[in-house]
Write an enzyme that holds these catalytic residues in place. Structure first.
Site, mmCIF file in Angstrom:
data_model
loop_
_atom_site.group_PDB
_atom_site.id
_atom_site.type_symbol
_atom_site.label_atom_id
_atom_site.label_comp_id
_atom_site.label_asym_id
_atom_site.label_seq_id
_atom_site.Cartn_x
_atom_site.Cartn_y
_atom_site.Cartn_z
ATOM 1 N N ASP A 31 45.646 44.113 42.467
ATOM 2 C CA ASP A 31 45.598 42.741 42.988
ATOM 3 C C ASP A 31 45.271 42.756 44.482
ATOM 4 O O ASP A 31 45.544 43.727 45.181
ATOM 5 C CB ASP A 31 46.960 42.077 42.740
ATOM 6 N N ASN A 79 40.133 35.676 33.752
ATOM 7 C CA ASN A 79 39.283 35.783 34.951
ATOM 8 C C ASN A 79 37.934 35.065 34.816
ATOM 9 O O ASN A 79 37.237 34.871 35.810
ATOM 10 C CB ASN A 79 39.042 37.252 35.327
HETATM 11 C C1 FPP Z 1 42.389 41.057 41.669
HETATM 12 O O1 FPP Z 1 42.196 40.693 43.004
HETATM 13 C C2 FPP Z 1 41.311 41.916 41.232
HETATM 14 C C3 FPP Z 1 40.444 41.656 40.222
HETATM 15 C C4 FPP Z 1 40.486 40.441 39.413
HETATM 16 C C5 FPP Z 1 39.369 42.582 39.894
HETATM 17 C C6 FPP Z 1 39.780 44.017 39.924
HETATM 18 C C7 FPP Z 1 38.588 44.862 39.956
HETATM 19 C C8 FPP Z 1 38.459 45.957 40.757
HETATM 20 C C9 FPP Z 1 39.508 46.458 41.634
HETATM 21 C C10 FPP Z 1 37.247 46.748 40.706
HETATM 22 C C11 FPP Z 1 37.107 47.255 39.310
HETATM 23 C C12 FPP Z 1 36.320 48.429 39.224
HETATM 24 C C13 FPP Z 1 35.716 48.829 38.100
HETATM 25 C C14 FPP Z 1 35.196 50.148 38.064
HETATM 26 C C15 FPP Z 1 35.537 47.960 36.921
HETATM 27 P P1 FPP Z 1 41.938 39.149 43.333
HETATM 28 O O2 FPP Z 1 40.475 38.930 43.343
HETATM 29 O O3 FPP Z 1 42.708 38.319 42.374
HETATM 30 O O4 FPP Z 1 42.528 39.066 44.774
HETATM 31 P P2 FPP Z 1 43.289 37.836 45.430
HETATM 32 O O5 FPP Z 1 44.527 37.600 44.599
HETATM 33 O O6 FPP Z 1 43.606 38.327 46.797
HETATM 34 O O7 FPP Z 1 42.346 36.687 45.410
#
Ligand code: FPP
Length: 262
Positions: A31, A79
């Site tokens: 996250d 998502n």
């Molecule tokens: C949450 O942070 C993260 C995600 C929804 C995506 C996770 C994906 C990666 C870390 C990269 C994946 C890599 C591969 C190889 C598939 P957020 O966007 O919800 O952050 P926020 O809560 O700060 O907005």
């Protein structure tokens, strides 16, 4: 004041990792990509890009430490609600990740698996994922298990529907549905005895499950860390494992050496 409130997460600053008690299966809710990017004055997708590089570092660190399965929550069934440009970027990440990282996965004997509703992903994402699975299928070391278009409740619904169909077909008695039947009907079934994580890590200070591995996390230890995912280093990961090792896992029982046992 006689009693001091126990901190939610015990810290473990001066302890070192016991290499004989490494959790077998570690699951991570990655996250904070968006918040990290905002802090840097960058667009949200830059956080995901950096997050992908951190996936490489933590995969390598976990494999080196002897973790046997690492499950990463990369994209949830919820998502899709994000802006189209962000969803599009996230769908391209598996391709970019595997294009650059499969040779290193093979050098480290790491096997890729994916759980989730893969058939609903764009065709090129599906291709990238299936290629990586095929290219690492022969590896016998750590399983790198991506949760992609995954949701815990949806997974349980699908599994229970499969069991119900077996009952209708006369292949199974309703009374035979037990923990093993349900475990075997879930998307973690290919992990066999490693299906249930020992440790769940969530980054970014949030303390919730967000529909992740609801069945499998029943007895896991939860470690919540403050860093946003793109700021996680192998040292931070190791610290989470040390915190895990400070916990007293009883699985609903009591301590073996409990002197109160009569
Ligand atoms: C949450 O942070 C993260 C995600 C929804 C995506 C996770 C994906 C990666 C870390 C990269 C994946 C890599 C591969 C190889 C598939 P957020 O966007 O919800 O952050 P926020 O809560 O700060 O907005």
């Amino acid at each position: 004041m006689f009693f001091k409130k126990k901190p939610l997460t015990q810290t473990s600053t001066n302890l070192t990792l016991d290499h004989d008690r490494i959790p077998k299966h570690v699951a991570i809710i990655m996250d904070g990509n968006g918040r990290w990017a905002k802090q840097q004055g960058l667009p949200r997708v830059a956080g995901h890009q950096r997050g992908m590089e951190v996936v490489k570092d933590i995969t390598k660190a976990a494999s080196d430490l002897g973790v046997q399965a690492l499950t990463l929550y990369a994209f949830s069934t919820e998502n899709w609600k994000r802006p189209a440009n962000e969803v599009g970027f996230l769908m391209k990440l598996p391709g970019r990740f595997f294009d650059t990282f499969v040779p290193e996965l093979n050098e480290n004997n790491v096997k890729v698996q994916v759980m989730g509703y893969i058939d609903q992903l764009p065709a090129d994402t599906q291709r990238a994922v299936n290629d990586a699975i095929a290219q690492t299928a022969q590896n016998t070391g750590m399983v790198l298990n991506f949760a992609l278009n995954y949701g815990g409740r949806a997974e349980i619904i699908t599994g229970v529907q499969q069991l119900a169909q077996k009952v209708v077909a006369g292949e199974l008695e309703a009374s035979e549905i037990d923990e093993t039947q349900i475990t075997n009907s879930l998307m973690t079934a290919p992990l066999g005895e490693l299906a249930d994580p020992d440790l769940l890590i969530r980054t970014s200070g949030e303390q919730r499950l967000s529909n992740f591995m609801l069945w499998q996390l029943a007895y896991a230890e939860f470690v919540f860390i403050e860093q946003h995912w793109p700021a996680v280093t192998p040292a931070v990961f190791e610290q989470a494992l040390i915190t895990y090792q400070m916990r007293d896992r009883r699985f609903g029982g009591i301590k073996e050496n409990n002197s109160d046992v009569k």
